[in-house]
Scaffold this active site. Structure first.
Site, mmCIF file in Angstrom:
data_model
loop_
_atom_site.group_PDB
_atom_site.id
_atom_site.type_symbol
_atom_site.label_atom_id
_atom_site.label_comp_id
_atom_site.label_asym_id
_atom_site.label_seq_id
_atom_site.Cartn_x
_atom_site.Cartn_y
_atom_site.Cartn_z
ATOM 1 N N HIS A 161 -8.717 7.618 3.276
ATOM 2 C CA HIS A 161 -8.098 8.943 3.415
ATOM 3 C C HIS A 161 -9.152 10.031 3.309
ATOM 4 O O HIS A 161 -10.075 9.942 2.506
ATOM 5 C CB HIS A 161 -6.995 9.156 2.378
ATOM 6 C CG HIS A 161 -7.361 8.777 0.981
ATOM 7 N ND1 HIS A 161 -7.412 7.460 0.561
ATOM 8 C CD2 HIS A 161 -7.721 9.518 -0.088
ATOM 9 C CE1 HIS A 161 -7.766 7.419 -0.710
ATOM 10 N NE2 HIS A 161 -7.974 8.652 -1.132
ATOM 11 N N HIS A 205 -9.754 13.828 2.324
ATOM 12 C CA HIS A 205 -9.207 14.989 1.613
ATOM 13 C C HIS A 205 -9.676 16.257 2.329
ATOM 14 O O HIS A 205 -10.871 16.410 2.598
ATOM 15 C CB HIS A 205 -9.745 15.064 0.179
ATOM 16 C CG HIS A 205 -9.347 13.941 -0.727
ATOM 17 N ND1 HIS A 205 -8.369 14.068 -1.697
ATOM 18 C CD2 HIS A 205 -9.813 12.674 -0.863
ATOM 19 C CE1 HIS A 205 -8.263 12.938 -2.377
ATOM 20 N NE2 HIS A 205 -9.132 12.067 -1.889
ATOM 21 N N HIS A 237 -6.487 2.791 0.840
ATOM 22 C CA HIS A 237 -6.178 3.022 2.262
ATOM 23 C C HIS A 237 -6.984 4.275 2.580
ATOM 24 O O HIS A 237 -6.733 5.339 1.987
ATOM 25 C CB HIS A 237 -4.667 3.230 2.447
ATOM 26 C CG HIS A 237 -4.222 3.488 3.856
ATOM 27 N ND1 HIS A 237 -3.171 2.807 4.443
ATOM 28 C CD2 HIS A 237 -4.658 4.380 4.794
ATOM 29 C CE1 HIS A 237 -2.986 3.244 5.677
ATOM 30 N NE2 HIS A 237 -3.879 4.208 5.914
ATOM 31 N N CYS A 291 0.641 3.181 3.301
ATOM 32 C CA CYS A 291 1.402 2.541 4.388
ATOM 33 C C CYS A 291 2.892 2.828 4.223
ATOM 34 O O CYS A 291 3.597 3.048 5.217
ATOM 35 C CB CYS A 291 1.127 1.041 4.417
ATOM 36 S SG CYS A 291 -0.473 0.615 5.142
ATOM 37 N N CYS A 321 0.837 -1.209 0.000
ATOM 38 C CA CYS A 321 0.000 0.000 0.000
ATOM 39 C C CYS A 321 0.874 1.264 0.000
ATOM 40 O O CYS A 321 1.754 1.419 0.853
ATOM 41 C CB CYS A 321 -0.905 -0.040 1.236
ATOM 42 S SG CYS A 321 -1.796 1.475 1.525
ATOM 43 N N HIS A 326 -3.806 0.325 8.529
ATOM 44 C CA HIS A 326 -4.290 0.096 7.156
ATOM 45 C C HIS A 326 -5.758 -0.313 7.185
ATOM 46 O O HIS A 326 -6.099 -1.399 7.637
ATOM 47 C CB HIS A 326 -3.460 -0.984 6.461
ATOM 48 C CG HIS A 326 -3.941 -1.250 5.058
ATOM 49 N ND1 HIS A 326 -3.570 -0.470 3.991
ATOM 50 C CD2 HIS A 326 -4.790 -2.182 4.568
ATOM 51 C CE1 HIS A 326 -4.159 -0.916 2.892
ATOM 52 N NE2 HIS A 326 -4.908 -1.961 3.210
ATOM 53 N N ASP A 351 -1.227 16.504 -0.706
ATOM 54 C CA ASP A 351 -1.507 15.670 -1.874
ATOM 55 C C ASP A 351 -0.508 16.019 -2.982
ATOM 56 O O ASP A 351 -0.204 17.184 -3.219
ATOM 57 C CB ASP A 351 -2.944 15.906 -2.356
ATOM 58 C CG ASP A 351 -3.415 14.821 -3.304
ATOM 59 O OD1 ASP A 351 -4.338 14.072 -2.950
ATOM 60 O OD2 ASP A 351 -2.843 14.718 -4.421
#
Ligand code: 5GP
Ligand code: ZN
Length: 118
Positions: free
Chosen positions: A102, A104, A100, A9, A6, A48, A32
């Site tokens: 996330h 934003h 994974h 990770c 990943c 994870h 990002d």
């Protein structure tokens, strides 16, 4: 995909370099690589978790920490007063690219309304 392969990770382990913004025992936040707005931060759990579909009961605290820290980061970066957008894409229809979970944090400019990405 296992956590071994990943990308996020690897970012947490420092194997892929990022521009870090914030870290605590549960979460890591970084810029990002392809920003959609002047401020575009990704906030991820250190554990994870592939997507919203994989969340367990015990992950509720981590998710709360991600949201709380998003608000704090927005204040620290000076975008809170004018406003910003928080987004978690999930699965194919949600346009999720990295498996994974996330959050934003997108801001620093007037963002579009409706279902558009920004
Ligand atoms: P998704 O489309 O899955 O919601 O968002 C994945 C985000 O991860 C995208 O906005 C993409 O630009 C970002 N991203 C993918 N790989 C990397 C990377 O190696 N470093 C950083 N900083 N961001 C990444
Ligand atoms: Zn991962």
């Amino acid at each position: 995909m296992s956590s071994k392969d990943c990308i996020f990770c690897k970012i947490i382990k420092g194997e892929i370099k990022t521009d870090p913004i914030f870290e605590n025992e549960n979460i890591f936040a970084f810029r990002d690589i392809r920003p959609l707005a002047p401020v575009h931060i990704l906030i991820i759990p250190k554990k994870h978790i592939a997507s919203m579909n994989e969340l367990g009961e015990k992950d509720k605290l981590v998710l709360g920490d991600m949201l709380f820290c998003a608000g704090e980061i927005a204040k620290n970066l000076g975008i809170a007063e004018k406003g910003y957008k928080l987004l978690i894409r999930t699965g194919l229809n949600g346009g999720q690219e990295v498996p994974h979970i996330h959050l934003h944090l997108i801001g620093g400019a007037r963002l579009s309304e409706g279902i558009h990405p920004v």
